[in-house]
Design a protein around this motif. Sequence first.
Motif, PDB file in Angstrom:
ATOM      1  N   GLU A 131      23.121  52.192  22.746  1.00  0.00           N
ATOM      2  CA  GLU A 131      22.304  51.003  22.493  1.00  0.00           C
ATOM      3  C   GLU A 131      23.124  49.739  22.234  1.00  0.00           C
ATOM      4  O   GLU A 131      22.751  48.901  21.412  1.00  0.00           O
ATOM      5  CB  GLU A 131      21.298  51.270  21.368  1.00  0.00           C
ATOM      6  N   PHE A 132      24.238  49.615  22.941  1.00  0.00           N
ATOM      7  CA  PHE A 132      24.907  48.316  23.037  1.00  0.00           C
ATOM      8  C   PHE A 132      24.124  47.492  24.061  1.00  0.00           C
ATOM      9  O   PHE A 132      23.767  47.982  25.128  1.00  0.00           O
ATOM     10  CB  PHE A 132      26.352  48.479  23.499  1.00  0.00           C
ATOM     11  N   LEU A 133      23.870  46.242  23.761  1.00  0.00           N
ATOM     12  CA  LEU A 133      22.983  45.441  24.597  1.00  0.00           C
ATOM     13  C   LEU A 133      23.704  44.576  25.621  1.00  0.00           C
ATOM     14  O   LEU A 133      23.076  44.153  26.603  1.00  0.00           O
ATOM     15  CB  LEU A 133      22.116  44.534  23.700  1.00  0.00           C
ATOM     16  N   LEU A 134      24.985  44.297  25.433  1.00  0.00           N
ATOM     17  CA  LEU A 134      25.678  43.294  26.246  1.00  0.00           C
ATOM     18  C   LEU A 134      26.882  43.909  26.963  1.00  0.00           C
ATOM     19  O   LEU A 134      28.005  43.926  26.445  1.00  0.00           O
ATOM     20  CB  LEU A 134      26.137  42.126  25.354  1.00  0.00           C
ATOM     21  N   PRO A 135      26.686  44.429  28.181  1.00  0.00           N
ATOM     22  CA  PRO A 135      27.778  45.089  28.902  1.00  0.00           C
ATOM     23  C   PRO A 135      28.934  44.168  29.253  1.00  0.00           C
ATOM     24  O   PRO A 135      30.071  44.632  29.412  1.00  0.00           O
ATOM     25  CB  PRO A 135      27.099  45.634  30.169  1.00  0.00           C
ATOM     26  N   ASP A 136      28.685  42.860  29.389  1.00  0.00           N
ATOM     27  CA  ASP A 136      29.778  41.939  29.698  1.00  0.00           C
ATOM     28  C   ASP A 136      30.717  41.737  28.508  1.00  0.00           C
ATOM     29  O   ASP A 136      31.780  41.139  28.650  1.00  0.00           O
ATOM     30  CB  ASP A 136      29.226  40.574  30.136  1.00  0.00           C
ATOM     31  N   GLN A 137      30.301  42.243  27.350  1.00  0.00           N
ATOM     32  CA  GLN A 137      31.149  42.156  26.163  1.00  0.00           C
ATOM     33  C   GLN A 137      31.866  43.470  25.878  1.00  0.00           C
ATOM     34  O   GLN A 137      32.385  43.683  24.791  1.00  0.00           O
ATOM     35  CB  GLN A 137      30.321  41.735  24.945  1.00  0.00           C
ATOM     36  N   MET A 138      31.911  44.338  26.898  1.00  0.00           N
ATOM     37  CA  MET A 138      32.578  45.631  26.758  1.00  0.00           C
ATOM     38  C   MET A 138      33.470  45.860  27.979  1.00  0.00           C
ATOM     39  O   MET A 138      33.123  45.468  29.092  1.00  0.00           O
ATOM     40  CB  MET A 138      31.554  46.763  26.635  1.00  0.00           C
ATOM     41  N   MET A 139      34.603  46.493  27.745  1.00  0.00           N
ATOM     42  CA  MET A 139      35.502  46.804  28.856  1.00  0.00           C
ATOM     43  C   MET A 139      36.463  47.903  28.439  1.00  0.00           C
ATOM     44  O   MET A 139      36.547  48.269  27.261  1.00  0.00           O
ATOM     45  CB  MET A 139      36.306  45.564  29.276  1.00  0.00           C
ATOM     46  N   SER A 140      37.175  48.429  29.415  1.00  0.00           N
ATOM     47  CA  SER A 140      38.174  49.470  29.185  1.00  0.00           C
ATOM     48  C   SER A 140      39.521  49.026  29.730  1.00  0.00           C
ATOM     49  O   SER A 140      39.588  48.252  30.688  1.00  0.00           O
ATOM     50  CB  SER A 140      37.755  50.775  29.864  1.00  0.00           C
ATOM     51  N   VAL A 141      40.571  49.534  29.108  1.00  0.00           N
ATOM     52  CA  VAL A 141      41.932  49.302  29.587  1.00  0.00           C
ATOM     53  C   VAL A 141      42.606  50.661  29.723  1.00  0.00           C
ATOM     54  O   VAL A 141      42.685  51.428  28.752  1.00  0.00           O
ATOM     55  CB  VAL A 141      42.744  48.405  28.632  1.00  0.00           C
ATOM     56  N   MET A 142      43.052  50.974  30.926  1.00  0.00           N
ATOM     57  CA  MET A 142      43.762  52.226  31.186  1.00  0.00           C
ATOM     58  C   MET A 142      45.268  51.981  31.173  1.00  0.00           C
ATOM     59  O   MET A 142      45.757  51.075  31.834  1.00  0.00           O
ATOM     60  CB  MET A 142      43.350  52.816  32.538  1.00  0.00           C
ATOM     61  N   PHE A 143      45.983  52.809  30.424  1.00  0.00           N
ATOM     62  CA  PHE A 143      47.434  52.760  30.363  1.00  0.00           C
ATOM     63  C   PHE A 143      47.972  53.974  31.105  1.00  0.00           C
ATOM     64  O   PHE A 143      47.663  55.113  30.743  1.00  0.00           O
ATOM     65  CB  PHE A 143      47.927  52.805  28.915  1.00  0.00           C
ATOM     66  N   ALA A 144      48.756  53.760  32.144  1.00  0.00           N
ATOM     67  CA  ALA A 144      49.327  54.873  32.895  1.00  0.00           C
ATOM     68  C   ALA A 144      50.537  55.422  32.140  1.00  0.00           C
ATOM     69  O   ALA A 144      51.556  54.743  31.998  1.00  0.00           O
ATOM     70  CB  ALA A 144      49.735  54.415  34.287  1.00  0.00           C
ATOM     71  N   ILE A 145      50.427  56.650  31.630  1.00  0.00           N
ATOM     72  CA  ILE A 145      51.539  57.300  30.930  1.00  0.00           C
ATOM     73  C   ILE A 145      52.435  58.007  31.928  1.00  0.00           C
ATOM     74  O   ILE A 145      53.651  58.072  31.764  1.00  0.00           O
ATOM     75  CB  ILE A 145      50.994  58.282  29.875  1.00  0.00           C
ATOM     76  N   THR A 146      51.838  58.558  32.973  1.00  0.00           N
ATOM     77  CA  THR A 146      52.581  59.087  34.113  1.00  0.00           C
ATOM     78  C   THR A 146      52.095  58.349  35.357  1.00  0.00           C
ATOM     79  O   THR A 146      51.079  57.664  35.319  1.00  0.00           O
ATOM     80  CB  THR A 146      52.331  60.596  34.291  1.00  0.00           C
ATOM     81  N   ASP A 147      52.798  58.495  36.453  1.00  0.00           N
ATOM     82  CA  ASP A 147      52.337  57.889  37.699  1.00  0.00           C
ATOM     83  C   ASP A 147      50.983  58.473  38.086  1.00  0.00           C
ATOM     84  O   ASP A 147      50.717  59.662  37.891  1.00  0.00           O
ATOM     85  CB  ASP A 147      53.334  58.146  38.833  1.00  0.00           C
ATOM     86  N   ALA A 148      50.132  57.618  38.630  1.00  0.00           N
ATOM     87  CA  ALA A 148      48.820  58.050  39.111  1.00  0.00           C
ATOM     88  C   ALA A 148      48.705  57.646  40.573  1.00  0.00           C
ATOM     89  O   ALA A 148      48.919  56.490  40.929  1.00  0.00           O
ATOM     90  CB  ALA A 148      47.708  57.397  38.296  1.00  0.00           C
ATOM     91  N   ASN A 149      48.402  58.616  41.421  1.00  0.00           N
ATOM     92  CA  ASN A 149      48.286  58.344  42.851  1.00  0.00           C
ATOM     93  C   ASN A 149      47.154  59.187  43.426  1.00  0.00           C
ATOM     94  O   ASN A 149      46.531  59.984  42.721  1.00  0.00           O
ATOM     95  CB  ASN A 149      49.619  58.612  43.569  1.00  0.00           C
ATOM     96  N   GLU A 150      46.895  58.976  44.700  1.00  0.00           N
ATOM     97  CA  GLU A 150      45.780  59.681  45.334  1.00  0.00           C
ATOM     98  C   GLU A 150      45.958  61.193  45.252  1.00  0.00           C
ATOM     99  O   GLU A 150      44.992  61.940  45.082  1.00  0.00           O
ATOM    100  CB  GLU A 150      45.645  59.223  46.784  1.00  0.00           C
ATOM    101  N   GLU A 151      47.218  61.660  45.349  1.00  0.00           N
ATOM    102  CA  GLU A 151      47.492  63.090  45.351  1.00  0.00           C
ATOM    103  C   GLU A 151      47.139  63.752  44.019  1.00  0.00           C
ATOM    104  O   GLU A 151      46.622  64.875  43.991  1.00  0.00           O
ATOM    105  CB  GLU A 151      48.974  63.344  45.678  1.00  0.00           C
ATOM    106  N   ASN A 152      47.427  63.084  42.904  1.00  0.00           N
ATOM    107  CA  ASN A 152      47.165  63.725  41.611  1.00  0.00           C
ATOM    108  C   ASN A 152      45.878  63.236  40.941  1.00  0.00           C
ATOM    109  O   ASN A 152      45.675  63.425  39.749  1.00  0.00           O
ATOM    110  CB  ASN A 152      48.370  63.610  40.664  1.00  0.00           C
ATOM    111  N   GLY A 153      44.989  62.639  41.720  1.00  0.00           N
ATOM    112  CA  GLY A 153      43.658  62.331  41.215  1.00  0.00           C
ATOM    113  C   GLY A 153      43.553  61.018  40.482  1.00  0.00           C
ATOM    114  O   GLY A 153      42.930  60.942  39.415  1.00  0.00           O
ATOM    115  N   CYS A 154      44.122  59.954  41.041  1.00  0.00           N
ATOM    116  CA  CYS A 154      44.058  58.641  40.404  1.00  0.00           C
ATOM    117  C   CYS A 154      42.621  58.127  40.362  1.00  0.00           C
ATOM    118  O   CYS A 154      41.735  58.631  41.048  1.00  0.00           O
ATOM    119  CB  CYS A 154      44.940  57.633  41.133  1.00  0.00           C
ATOM    120  N   LEU A 155      42.406  57.108  39.568  1.00  0.00           N
ATOM    121  CA  LEU A 155      41.089  56.483  39.478  1.00  0.00           C
ATOM    122  C   LEU A 155      40.723  55.823  40.803  1.00  0.00           C
ATOM    123  O   LEU A 155      41.572  55.258  41.482  1.00  0.00           O
ATOM    124  CB  LEU A 155      41.094  55.434  38.361  1.00  0.00           C
TER     125      LEU A 155
END
Length: 283
Positions: A131-155
């Motif tokens: 029940e958060f009302l304002l989606p433009d006031q929410m976001m995520s930040v992903m930190f890559a700890i290991t390399d991420a690529n198509e082979e290992n299932g990147c976002l």
Amino acid sequence: MAKQTLTTEQINQYHTDGYLIIRAFYDADEVAKLYSIAIEDSAVSKHAINVNDSSGKRSKLSLWYKPGDDVYGLLTRGETLVKSVDQLLDRQPGDEQHSVCHYHSKLMQKEPKVGGAWEWHQDYGYWYKNEFLLPDQMMSVMFAITDANEENGCLQVIKGSHKMGRVEHGFSGEQVGASQRYVDLALQTMERVYVELKAGDVLFFHSNILHRSEANLSDNPRWSMISCYNRSTNIGYNESSSSSASITPIEIVPDNALLTWDATGLAEDGSDFLSKEADVSLK
């Protein structure tokens, strides 16, 4: 080299595409310290939640609400990072100059050969139930700890799909996923992007952008941390946690705290971990 806040061009790109990649935001020493602590962190292991995809493959995540003086909290609360988030989040009349709050962070562990997929979803597809009302006031930040690529299932993201607004979500395996009809429609007219990252890169992404990831079929692990942010005036009226972190402005720390402070892993009793039973998005 000192970290830099975002340029006008980068801010505009985020609002157009729904995501923004900043390369080498963290250096090799910062990544090495984070990874070395994470792989030995007993609290993370103890509170890890196993989540199966629709094929039965399993991913692990540990999610907590309170950002402390542990290595993860210092990363989440870093001055330039928080100021960059502040540049991207929508601001309403009455919002204080620095009203960025930490909603929660999670450590994602996709192990070789067994790490499962994540279905197409929007983060606000979950947070709507809180029940958060304002989606433009929410976001995520992903930190890559290991390399991420198509082979290992990147976002993967659907570029510009945050402009669709929230779409309906339902269950797929043990996960909550977006309506496949709307995903299919989006993919007819919008670009699917494989977000390949090197360790130390960061990805900022809007709460309504459609995203997913494939199973990790490679020989290499894919570890990442995701911190989610909110404005102090955007109240979650049906929150999973008793913590008020999501409406409490972050206590900012210097950028060098991650390396220079004597930080360890998560505290067992002070981090406020999520349990499956308490997650309203799974009900």
